[in-house]
Design a protein around this motif. Structure first.
Motif, PDB file in Angstrom:
ATOM      1  N   ILE A 338       0.706  -1.393  -0.093  1.00 42.19           N
ATOM      2  CA  ILE A 338      -0.160  -0.043   0.236  1.00 42.19           C
ATOM      3  C   ILE A 338       1.060   1.388  -0.044  1.00 42.19           C
ATOM      4  O   ILE A 338       0.626   2.444  -0.753  1.00 42.19           O
ATOM      5  N   ALA A 339       1.870   1.206   0.652  1.00 40.13           N
ATOM      6  CA  ALA A 339       2.910   2.398   0.886  1.00 40.13           C
ATOM      7  C   ALA A 339       3.287   2.455  -0.460  1.00 40.13           C
ATOM      8  O   ALA A 339       3.602   3.967  -0.988  1.00 40.13           O
ATOM      9  N   HIS A 340       3.664   1.485  -1.161  1.00 37.08           N
ATOM     10  CA  HIS A 340       4.321   1.690  -2.617  1.00 37.08           C
ATOM     11  C   HIS A 340       3.291   2.496  -3.388  1.00 37.08           C
ATOM     12  O   HIS A 340       3.538   3.367  -4.383  1.00 37.08           O
ATOM     13  N   GLU A 341       2.190   1.895  -3.406  1.00 39.04           N
ATOM     14  CA  GLU A 341       1.206   2.731  -4.257  1.00 39.04           C
ATOM     15  C   GLU A 341       0.803   4.133  -3.854  1.00 39.04           C
ATOM     16  O   GLU A 341       0.742   5.043  -4.738  1.00 39.04           O
ATOM     17  N   VAL A 342       0.838   4.385  -2.471  1.00 36.63           N
ATOM     18  CA  VAL A 342       0.616   5.715  -2.163  1.00 36.63           C
ATOM     19  C   VAL A 342       2.029   6.529  -2.756  1.00 36.63           C
ATOM     20  O   VAL A 342       1.904   7.721  -2.841  1.00 36.63           O
ATOM     21  N   GLY A 343       3.218   5.977  -2.859  1.00 38.75           N
ATOM     22  CA  GLY A 343       4.218   6.684  -3.274  1.00 38.75           C
ATOM     23  C   GLY A 343       4.069   7.185  -4.676  1.00 38.75           C
ATOM     24  O   GLY A 343       4.465   8.010  -5.111  1.00 38.75           O
ATOM     25  N   HIS A 344       3.239   6.419  -5.525  1.00 36.32           N
ATOM     26  CA  HIS A 344       2.778   7.087  -6.730  1.00 36.32           C
ATOM     27  C   HIS A 344       2.019   8.054  -6.829  1.00 36.32           C
ATOM     28  O   HIS A 344       2.063   9.180  -7.321  1.00 36.32           O
ATOM     29  N   ALA A 345       0.932   7.731  -5.770  1.00 37.91           N
ATOM     30  CA  ALA A 345      -0.111   8.990  -5.739  1.00 37.91           C
ATOM     31  C   ALA A 345       0.600  10.271  -5.085  1.00 37.91           C
ATOM     32  O   ALA A 345       0.283  11.437  -5.569  1.00 37.91           O
TER      33      ALA A 345
END
Length: 400
Positions: A338-345
């Motif tokens: 989830i943190a990885h995806e938030v890094g994109h966001a």
């Protein structure tokens, strides 16, 4: 007795005078007649002179009375024009206020603000009452100037009375204006306050409906952002309130649709994950979708994630997660992904901190950001994309 003389046969010639020229009794009446005629003639001259004086006096008096009447009439007309303009303004403002009250669904506005607008509208109706009555009063008019002096005197007296009435009417009209001016200001202030109460409530309304679609939330923000510039009550004011309420309706509708899609045994975990993701990227508007397979992962214990973001304002992104992320929640590997995806966001806030020209650098950035946030499980992107450069990790510390 005197003897008579025969003139024709008298030897000495000449003529004989009559015994007397005229009787004293016959001469006196002729002298009195001349005096009476003279006196009557003089009296006639005096009467004519007096009539002339009266005529001139009456004419001048009428002209003066007419001038005062005309001035009073002009003043009354000016006052009536001013009052009519003020009444028109007040009517326009109260009409918009009525539209606002009719359009208000109560979804955003504060009840006390609506009550204040209702009170102001009632006060405005009371302030307009005297003005409406005064404007219905007919203004006296002046007839053509008479000829005879007695008609002139009568007309002058009437003009004086009418001028006084006009002065009184002008004074009453002038006195009616301040109340309407104050009422217009009161209704305007209350109407703008009602609109602003809706705009002020928008952020809390948004926070109460976190599962709403981004587009609906953005529409609500946009509608609310236009309100602070509102200073007057007009059709635009009503449109602004309607726009906010329509957007708020879409916020509720899209949230209900999203919650219906997330219903089931995983709903609680999904909502916890979404709240967790939002806590990592404050200020970024996040929307979530859930599917069985995402980015070719999600079965046999694998987890998949896919993020779409936009560089323009406002900062926003859509994160899609596989159901397996919720099934493994709150494991470290689930949090790391989830943190990885938030890094994109969150990169929408830090687009100048890394090279976004290649897919590899984009994934390395998201992995570096997850690491900078303390998520070290290989699901943070290291397993799928390799370890990012230290320069990316160092830069990621500045993106919050």
């Amino acid at each position: 007795m005197t003897a008579s003389v025969d003139v024709a046969t008298s030897p000495a010639g000449g003529h004989a005078l009559p015994p007397h020229f005229a009787s004293t009794d016959d001469a006196a009446p002729k002298r009195r007649g001349r005096r009476i005629g003279f006196m009557l003639g003089a009296a006639g001259v005096l009467v004519a002179a007096a009539v002339g004086v009266l005529q001139v006096t009456a004419s001048l008096g009428y002209d003066g009375a007419r001038a005062e009447f005309d001035a009073a009439a002009a003043s009354a007309r000016d006052s009536a024009t001013t009052v009519q303009q003020e009444l028109d303004t007040l009517t326009s403002v109260t009409d918009v206020a009525d539209l606002l009250k009719t359009a208000d669904t109560g979804v955003l506005t504060v009840p006390s603000a609506r009550d204040a607008l209702t009170t102001a509208s009632t006060d405005a109706d009371e302030a307009a009452g005297p003005a409406k009555e005064l404007l219905t009063e007919p203004l006296p008019s002046a007839d053509s100037k008479p000829s005879a002096f007695w008609e002139l005197f009568a007309a002058s007296d009437q003009l004086a009375v009418d001028a006084g009435d006009l002065d009184d009417l002008a004074a009453d009209l002038d006195a009616a204006t301040p109340a309407m001016t104050a009422a217009s200001a009161e209704v305007t202030e209350a109407g703008v306050a009602l609109l602003r109460s809706a705009a002020d409530a928008a952020p809390a309304f948004e926070s109460a409906h976190l599962s709403a679609k981004n587009d609906a939330v953005i529409a609500l923000r946009d509608a609310a952002s236009r309100v602070p510039d509102t200073m007057l009550l007009d059709v635009t004011t009503v449109e602004s309130l309607v726009s906010m309420q329509d957007a708020a309706g879409q916020v509720v509708a899209t949230e209900q649709a999203e919650l219906a899609e997330k219903a089931g045994p995983l709903q609680g975990d999904r909502l916890e994950i979404e709240a967790f993701a939002r806590s990592l990227a404050p200020g970024v508007l996040l929307e979530f979708d859930w599917n069985q397979i995402v980015n070719n992962a999600g079965s046999n214990g694998s987890m998949g994630g896919l993020t779409t973001w936009w560089w323009d304002d406002p900062d926003r992104a859509v994160i899609e997660l596989s159901n397996s992320v919720a099934e493994q929640w709150p494991a470290d590997r689930s949090k790391a992904l989830i943190a990885h995806e938030v890094g994109h966001a969150i990169s929408v806030k830090c687009e100048d901190m890394y090279d976004s020209s290649t897919q590899d650098s984009i994934e390395k950035w998201a992995t570096a950001w997850a690491i900078s946030m303390g998520f070290t499980d290989d699901a943070n992107g290291v397993w799928a994309y390799g370890y990012p450069p230290q320069s990316y990790i160092d830069a990621a510390y500045g993106c919050r």
